[in-house]
Scaffold this motif. Sequence first.
Motif, short mmCIF file in Angstrom:
data_model
loop_
_atom_site.label_atom_id
_atom_site.label_comp_id
_atom_site.label_asym_id
_atom_site.label_seq_id
_atom_site.Cartn_x
_atom_site.Cartn_y
_atom_site.Cartn_z
N GLY A 236 24.95 -55.84 7.41
CA GLY A 236 25.25 -54.81 8.39
C GLY A 236 24.07 -53.92 8.70
O GLY A 236 24.25 -52.76 9.09
N GLY A 237 22.86 -54.43 8.53
CA GLY A 237 21.66 -53.67 8.83
C GLY A 237 21.24 -52.69 7.75
O GLY A 237 20.25 -51.97 7.91
N GLU A 238 21.95 -52.66 6.63
CA GLU A 238 21.67 -51.68 5.57
C GLU A 238 21.31 -52.40 4.26
O GLU A 238 21.99 -53.36 3.87
CB GLU A 238 22.88 -50.78 5.34
CG GLU A 238 22.67 -49.73 4.27
CD GLU A 238 23.90 -48.85 4.04
OE1 GLU A 238 23.85 -47.97 3.16
OE2 GLU A 238 24.91 -49.08 4.73
N VAL A 239 20.25 -51.93 3.61
CA VAL A 239 19.85 -52.47 2.31
C VAL A 239 20.38 -51.55 1.22
O VAL A 239 20.14 -50.33 1.25
CB VAL A 239 18.32 -52.59 2.19
CG1 VAL A 239 17.94 -53.08 0.78
CG2 VAL A 239 17.76 -53.55 3.23
N THR A 240 21.11 -52.11 0.26
CA THR A 240 21.60 -51.34 -0.87
C THR A 240 21.17 -52.02 -2.17
O THR A 240 20.89 -53.23 -2.20
CB THR A 240 23.14 -51.22 -0.85
OG1 THR A 240 23.72 -52.54 -0.83
CG2 THR A 240 23.59 -50.45 0.38
N HIS A 241 21.13 -51.23 -3.23
CA HIS A 241 20.74 -51.75 -4.54
C HIS A 241 21.98 -52.09 -5.35
O HIS A 241 22.95 -51.33 -5.38
CB HIS A 241 19.90 -50.72 -5.30
CG HIS A 241 19.51 -51.15 -6.67
ND1 HIS A 241 19.99 -50.56 -7.81
CD2 HIS A 241 18.69 -52.15 -7.08
CE1 HIS A 241 19.47 -51.16 -8.88
NE2 HIS A 241 18.69 -52.13 -8.46
N VAL A 242 21.95 -53.25 -5.99
CA VAL A 242 23.03 -53.68 -6.87
C VAL A 242 22.46 -53.73 -8.29
O VAL A 242 21.56 -54.53 -8.56
CB VAL A 242 23.58 -55.06 -6.47
CG1 VAL A 242 24.69 -55.50 -7.42
CG2 VAL A 242 24.08 -55.05 -5.04
N PRO A 243 22.92 -52.88 -9.20
CA PRO A 243 22.35 -52.86 -10.56
C PRO A 243 22.58 -54.18 -11.28
O PRO A 243 23.53 -54.91 -11.01
CB PRO A 243 23.11 -51.72 -11.24
CG PRO A 243 23.69 -50.90 -10.13
CD PRO A 243 23.97 -51.87 -9.01
N ALA A 244 21.69 -54.46 -12.21
CA ALA A 244 21.87 -55.63 -13.06
C ALA A 244 23.05 -55.40 -13.98
O ALA A 244 23.38 -54.27 -14.35
CB ALA A 244 20.61 -55.88 -13.89
N ALA A 245 23.73 -56.48 -14.36
CA ALA A 245 24.83 -56.39 -15.31
C ALA A 245 24.28 -56.49 -16.73
O ALA A 245 23.24 -57.11 -16.98
CB ALA A 245 25.83 -57.53 -15.06
N ALA A 246 24.97 -55.88 -17.66
CA ALA A 246 24.56 -55.95 -19.05
C ALA A 246 24.85 -57.34 -19.60
O ALA A 246 25.98 -57.83 -19.48
CB ALA A 246 25.31 -54.91 -19.88
N PRO A 247 23.85 -58.01 -20.18
CA PRO A 247 24.10 -59.34 -20.74
C PRO A 247 25.13 -59.26 -21.86
O PRO A 247 25.12 -58.30 -22.66
CB PRO A 247 22.73 -59.76 -21.28
CG PRO A 247 21.74 -58.91 -20.54
CD PRO A 247 22.44 -57.61 -20.30
N PRO A 248 26.02 -60.25 -21.97
CA PRO A 248 27.05 -60.21 -23.00
C PRO A 248 26.54 -60.60 -24.38
O PRO A 248 27.31 -60.54 -25.35
CB PRO A 248 28.07 -61.23 -22.49
CG PRO A 248 27.26 -62.19 -21.69
CD PRO A 248 26.18 -61.38 -21.04
N ALA A 283 25.56 -60.76 -10.23
CA ALA A 283 24.86 -60.08 -11.32
C ALA A 283 25.46 -60.44 -12.67
O ALA A 283 24.73 -60.66 -13.66
CB ALA A 283 24.90 -58.58 -11.09
N LEU A 284 26.78 -60.53 -12.74
CA LEU A 284 27.43 -60.90 -14.00
C LEU A 284 27.07 -62.32 -14.41
O LEU A 284 26.76 -62.59 -15.59
CB LEU A 284 28.95 -60.77 -13.85
CG LEU A 284 29.51 -59.34 -13.79
CD1 LEU A 284 30.95 -59.36 -13.30
CD2 LEU A 284 29.42 -58.68 -15.16
N ALA A 285 27.10 -63.25 -13.45
CA ALA A 285 26.79 -64.65 -13.77
C ALA A 285 25.32 -64.81 -14.14
O ALA A 285 24.97 -65.58 -15.05
CB ALA A 285 27.14 -65.54 -12.59
N GLY A 286 24.43 -64.08 -13.45
CA GLY A 286 23.01 -64.15 -13.78
C GLY A 286 22.72 -63.61 -15.16
O GLY A 286 21.91 -64.18 -15.91
N ALA A 287 23.39 -62.52 -15.54
CA ALA A 287 23.19 -61.95 -16.88
C ALA A 287 23.67 -62.92 -17.95
O ALA A 287 23.02 -63.10 -18.99
CB ALA A 287 23.94 -60.62 -16.98
N TYR A 288 24.81 -63.56 -17.69
CA TYR A 288 25.32 -64.54 -18.65
C TYR A 288 24.33 -65.69 -18.82
O TYR A 288 24.07 -66.14 -19.95
CB TYR A 288 26.67 -65.09 -18.19
CG TYR A 288 27.21 -66.19 -19.06
CD1 TYR A 288 27.91 -65.90 -20.22
CD2 TYR A 288 27.00 -67.53 -18.74
CE1 TYR A 288 28.40 -66.90 -21.04
CE2 TYR A 288 27.48 -68.54 -19.55
CZ TYR A 288 28.18 -68.23 -20.70
OH TYR A 288 28.64 -69.23 -21.51
#
Length: 327
Positions: A236-248, A283-288
């Motif tokens: 939608g024309g806007e850049v937002t930051h998505v925090p990394a998830a904590a690895p399990p 982010a959750l899948a990447g942390a895993y």
Amino acid sequence: MSAEIDGDAAGDVAGDIDVLVLGGAGVDTIVYVPELPLPYADSYMIDGGIRARAGQTGDFVALGLAALGLRTHHLDFLGDDPEGDLVRALHRDRGIGLTAIPQPAGTKRAVNMVSPDGRRLSLYDNSRSRPDDRFPEDTLRALAAASRHAHVSITHPCAEALPVLREAGVGISTDLHNWDGENPYHEAFAYEADVVFVSVTALPDPHATMRRIAARGRAEVVVATAGAEGAYLLTGGEVTHVPAAAPPAPVIDSNGAGDAFAAAFLFGRLRGEPPRRCAEYGALAGAYACTVPATESAALSRAGLPGAATAPGAVTAPAAAASQSGA
């Protein structure tokens, strides 16, 4: 050149496929090294062993999608060699449909050196393809017609498949990996996909590159992954930051984290989730993935995604419209 359809793949071709994965099938040889960059020495003793296992970018995206319950089919070239047998076995054991096109040059291979802190250096053997390789058009069209979405690896000859996928009306995603924003090879992928993933690793100005992808191409969503810093989402024309998830669990290595992110993001998209929620799934899948040794092949299940325990439903009307229009 005839396509080789393995296992339950014939049923996938005849029925519905949630995601068709193109390209990126191969074998990695994993070497755990004491540090990166590796100082020159005549030899090193490798305590962790040197192991070959099936799994390059397309394999890992397919693995992640299948683990989340999506009907997944993989199309690529494979050699009649031990490496090709490893790839076939991975798909067979995980119930992932596979159509293998014979590749006389052999199955794609790479060597991944992994440091104790989980960083990776990959050495890709680019001799395992030929300039005139093409996916058989009738095979590609049949698979595309049975699919809701196609995820296209940047391996050769996937760029030549993009017009056929677009004509079929399926949604398209791609991962540009460590694109520098300038290499023209990546542009066909960047500007033809509806969803574009890219790493910030080699980008001098990630936000500018993300906006350029959206402005010049078809992308309605661009995601720039930034490892431990999380990811940046353009929609939608806007850049937002998505925090990394904590690895399990403790971080072991980052191999396959970007592929896991893409798979979980697409899972959310095909459920009709908003882009922000899709990125949080990623982010959750990447942390895993960072907690799984590179010598193994494992992916986050649906139980690991909050609110995703139920079976994926049909694509919602807005998402379906976007997929068809390529907006």
